[in-house]
Structure formats: structure tokens, C-alpha cells
Design a protein around this motif. Structure first.
Motif, mmCIF file in Angstrom:
data_model
loop_
_atom_site.group_PDB
_atom_site.id
_atom_site.type_symbol
_atom_site.label_atom_id
_atom_site.label_comp_id
_atom_site.label_asym_id
_atom_site.label_seq_id
_atom_site.Cartn_x
_atom_site.Cartn_y
_atom_site.Cartn_z
ATOM 1 N N TYR A 85 -10.711 -1.053 -36.964
ATOM 2 C CA TYR A 85 -10.236 -1.885 -35.866
ATOM 3 C C TYR A 85 -11.215 -2.144 -35.272
ATOM 4 N N ASN A 100 -6.509 -6.065 -32.154
ATOM 5 C CA ASN A 100 -5.422 -5.494 -30.975
ATOM 6 C C ASN A 100 -4.309 -6.303 -31.450
ATOM 7 N N ASP A 103 -2.754 -9.356 -30.343
ATOM 8 C CA ASP A 103 -3.896 -10.545 -30.478
ATOM 9 C C ASP A 103 -3.492 -12.256 -31.255
ATOM 10 N N LYS A 116 -6.609 -11.787 -20.741
ATOM 11 C CA LYS A 116 -6.606 -10.152 -21.743
ATOM 12 C C LYS A 116 -5.869 -9.694 -20.215
ATOM 13 N N CYS A 118 -3.743 -6.822 -18.988
ATOM 14 C CA CYS A 118 -3.359 -4.585 -20.082
ATOM 15 C C CYS A 118 -2.966 -3.479 -18.874
ATOM 16 N N ARG A 168 -0.613 0.898 -32.381
ATOM 17 C CA ARG A 168 -1.595 0.347 -31.428
ATOM 18 C C ARG A 168 -1.361 1.145 -30.183
ATOM 19 N N ASP A 171 -5.613 0.275 -27.038
ATOM 20 C CA ASP A 171 -6.975 -0.911 -28.156
ATOM 21 C C ASP A 171 -7.265 -1.059 -26.939
ATOM 22 N N ALA A 172 -7.331 -0.569 -26.204
ATOM 23 C CA ALA A 172 -9.020 -1.376 -25.848
ATOM 24 C C ALA A 172 -10.531 -0.249 -24.630
ATOM 25 N N HIS A 191 -3.509 -0.314 -22.758
ATOM 26 C CA HIS A 191 -2.763 -1.335 -23.627
ATOM 27 C C HIS A 191 -2.545 -2.807 -23.210
ATOM 28 N N CYS A 192 -2.861 -3.618 -23.361
ATOM 29 C CA CYS A 192 -3.552 -4.732 -23.635
ATOM 30 C C CYS A 192 -2.554 -6.080 -24.509
#
Length: 351
Positions: A85, A100, A103, A116, A118, A168, A171-172, A191-192
């Protein structure tokens, strides 16, 4: 109850016997006129002429609102370089990116523009959570035509808890700092949704977040943190630095050589204990707001009722028993002492 009455009765009888037997010599009333009585620590009082005060302490502070959380912090470390990841890092150490599943790249590809968007969900203490305590609740973020090609956009819809909505959930790492990372504190917190392949002169827009569903009234939209035209600066606080939708901007237009932008929508559990009359989430302690003042427990640590073997109390809640059992015995003894002393004095002095 019976045991208490028996004990009190014994004390009265013994005390009365001592007073009567010592009439004229023991001195129910001293020369200085101070009324004396025996200490009875078992029943929660001491001699009234004792200079030593009781050291019984009671905690009146109560829990701090910010320390009481409905959902515990969710901690997940960022992927290491050998983790699948882990996506990439800038050669100059200015940014780091993690894989992600949300993405996507625009087709047809129009340019190097990227975006992006989120959400970060926080508990009452400001810690990262995934919404396990607020299930069946949905966060919706409208997006403009520029992003409609993304499979999860137009609008972006997120269902809580994040752990059921996605494999997931986070993720960021958008907030905090670390000496070993160019961005973030080493823990995933957002969470993006990511967008790539936009034209370099396009405009990205988003609308105000809407929270609906079973626990919608327990989630507060704290605000928005928008940064554009540069790498994301994570040295910020998600609560303190969040701004209103109008102030954040609701989107951005790319600039030459600066074709990137991000926004994080900050959500927080909002309970009655932290909500003021005007709907804000400021702590009410010390504000003088009578409708929101916390109730301080002034009861002594020592229980006023005894519990029998089966766990039930021997005293009924409606009996109105004094919270200092035995104090009534003291008053009774003092009253009898005065009466008997007067009688003894009169008897010794004659008619």
C-alpha cells in the motif's frame, strides 16, 4: 435498619447511664461551659470539642467532557516502503503517497491536473475513528461536472462505519507531523477520493457535506480544510483549523505548474454533553450556562445505608435518613445531658 436502631439505642442507654452515675462529679457540663461527647468514628462523627477534623475526601471533579468518548480511537500505521500500500515518495522528500482504491484516472486523459477530497471522522476528544458507533449514517458531498467521470463521484457518498463500507477505510495521513515523514504523524486518519487526468486549467468544485441516516444528529460537520497549488501541509489541527464552507472556498481553479488541490471535510461526534444552547460544541464548564451546568456529586464516599447479603439496601430511599448516621444520637445525648445536669445541680443545692 434494625441493626442501626439497636446500635443507636445502645449508645443512648450507655451514655445516659454514664451521665446519671457521674452526676455532680463527672460533669456533663465542664467549667468552661463546653458540651463534651464521646467520639464515634464508627457512625461518622467526632467529639464536638475535638480539634482534629475528618479527613474523608470526595471527588467532586467528575469526568472531563473531552475525556469521555463514545468511540475509541482507531489507530492504523501508515504503510512502510516495503508494504504493497506504499505508493511513492518525492525525491526531494516533500511528499509521500499511499495506495488508495478510490484513486482513478480520467479517460480520456486531459492533463496533469489532480484533486483529492477526503473526510476525517473524530470522536469527542478529536481522535480518529471509523464510525462503529454511528452505523447506517451517510455522508454526501456534491461534486461538479468536472469530476462526474469518477465512479464514486457526482456525488461522493460514504456510509458509516468505514470498516463496513470499505476494506481500506483509511488511506491518507493528513494531519500531524513526524521527524521521519514528510507529511503526517505516521497514522492514517482520512478516507479519500482521488482524481487524476484533469486539464491543467480546469476548476474543481464541491458542495457542502450533508449527513443523513440513523445517527445524523450525533455527527457535527466541524468544517473544511482546503489547500491548493502546493503539496499538502499536514502541520495543522483538524478541529482548530477547520473553516466554514464559504471561507474554505468550495473548490479551486488550477494554476500553471500548480495543478493540484485537496480538501478534507472534518466531522466529529457531537453529544448533548458538549453542545451549548447555540449549537456550538464548546465545553460548557465554567460558562455560567445554568441549563448546561454539570451536576456535582456532593455525597460523602461513605454510604448512608448498609447493604445486606443479597445486595439490597436495608434503608428505603424515601426514609429521609440523615446522611450522617449517629448524629441524631449525639443530639439526644446532649439534650439529656443538659436536662440531667440541671436536675443534678438543683438537687445538690437544695430547694
Amino acid at each position: 435498619m434494625i441493626k442501626s436502631i439497636a446500635e443507636n439505642s445502645t449508645v443512648i442507654i450507655v451514655g445516659l447511664f454514664i451521665i446519671v452515675s457521674g452526676c455532680g462529679t463527672a460533669g456533663a457540663i465542664t467549667e468552661t461551659g463546653t458540651i463534651t461527647s464521646p467520639s464515634n468514628t464508627e457512625h461518622g462523627y467526632q467529639s464536638v470539642n475535638s480539634t482534629e477534623a475528618s479527613n474523608t475526601s470526595t471527588d467532586h471533579t467528575g469526568p472531563n467532557v473531552s475525556d469521555e468518548v463514545s468511540e475509541e480511537e482507531y489507530k492504523q500505521s501508515v504503510p512502510e516502503k516495503d508494504d504493497p500500500y506504499f505508493e511513492a515518495a518525492a525525491s526531494d522528500g516533500s511528499w509521500v503517497s499511499y495506495e488508495n482504491p478510490r484513486d482513478e484516472y480520467r479517460s480520456p486523459y486531459l492533463g496533469s491536473g489532480s484533486a483529492k477530497m477526503c473526510i476525517t471522522l473524530r470522536n469527542e476528544a478529536g481522535e480518529t475513528i471509523v464510525g462503529e458507533t454511528v452505523p447506517n449514517t451517510t455522508v454526501t458531498i456534491p461534486t461538479g461536472d468536472t469530476l462526474e467521470w469518477h465512479s464514486a463521484a457526482d456525488p461522493i457518498t460514504v456510509t458509516l462505519p468505514l470498516t463496513q463500507y470499505s476494506d481500506r477505510p483509511l488511506d491518507a495521513d493528513q494531519f500531524g507531523t513526524s521527524t521521519t515523514l514528510p507529511q503526517g504523524d505516521g497514522y492514517l486518519d482520512s478516507h479519500c477520493f482521488e482524481f487524476h487526468g484533469l486539464s491543467e486549467d480546469s476548476t474543481v468544485e464541491y458542495g457542502e457535506a450533508q449527513v443523513t441516516g440513523e445517527y445524523a444528529d450525533e455527527i457535527n460537520v466541524v468544517g473544511y480544510i482546503q489547500q491548493e497549488h502546493e503539496a499538502w501541509d499536514s502541520d495543522i489541527d483538524p478541529i482548530a483549523d477547520a473553516e466554514s464552507y464559504e471561507k474554505a472556498g468550495g473548490g479551486w481553479t488550477y494554476q500553471p505548474e500548480a495543478s493540484h488541490g485537496q480538501v478534507v471535510i472534518v466531522l466529529q461526534l457531537d453529544t448533548p454533553e458538549t453542545e451549548t444552547l447555540n449549537g456550538s460544541t464548546e465545553a460548557t464548564t465554567g460558562m455560567g450556562n445554568e441549563t448546561n451546568e454539570s451536576v456535582t456529586d456532593t455525597r460523602s464516599e461513605k454510604s448512608t445505608s448498609e447493604t445486606n447479603n443479597n445486595g439490597s439496601s436495608e434503608l428505603d430511599d424515601d426514609t429521609g435518613v440523615d446522611e450522617m448516621p449517629g448524629f441524631g444520637v449525639l443530639v439526644t445525648l446532649l439534650g439529656l445531658s443538659i436536662i440531667i445536669a440541671v436536675w443534678c445541680t438543683r438537687d445538690s443545692s437544695g430547694p
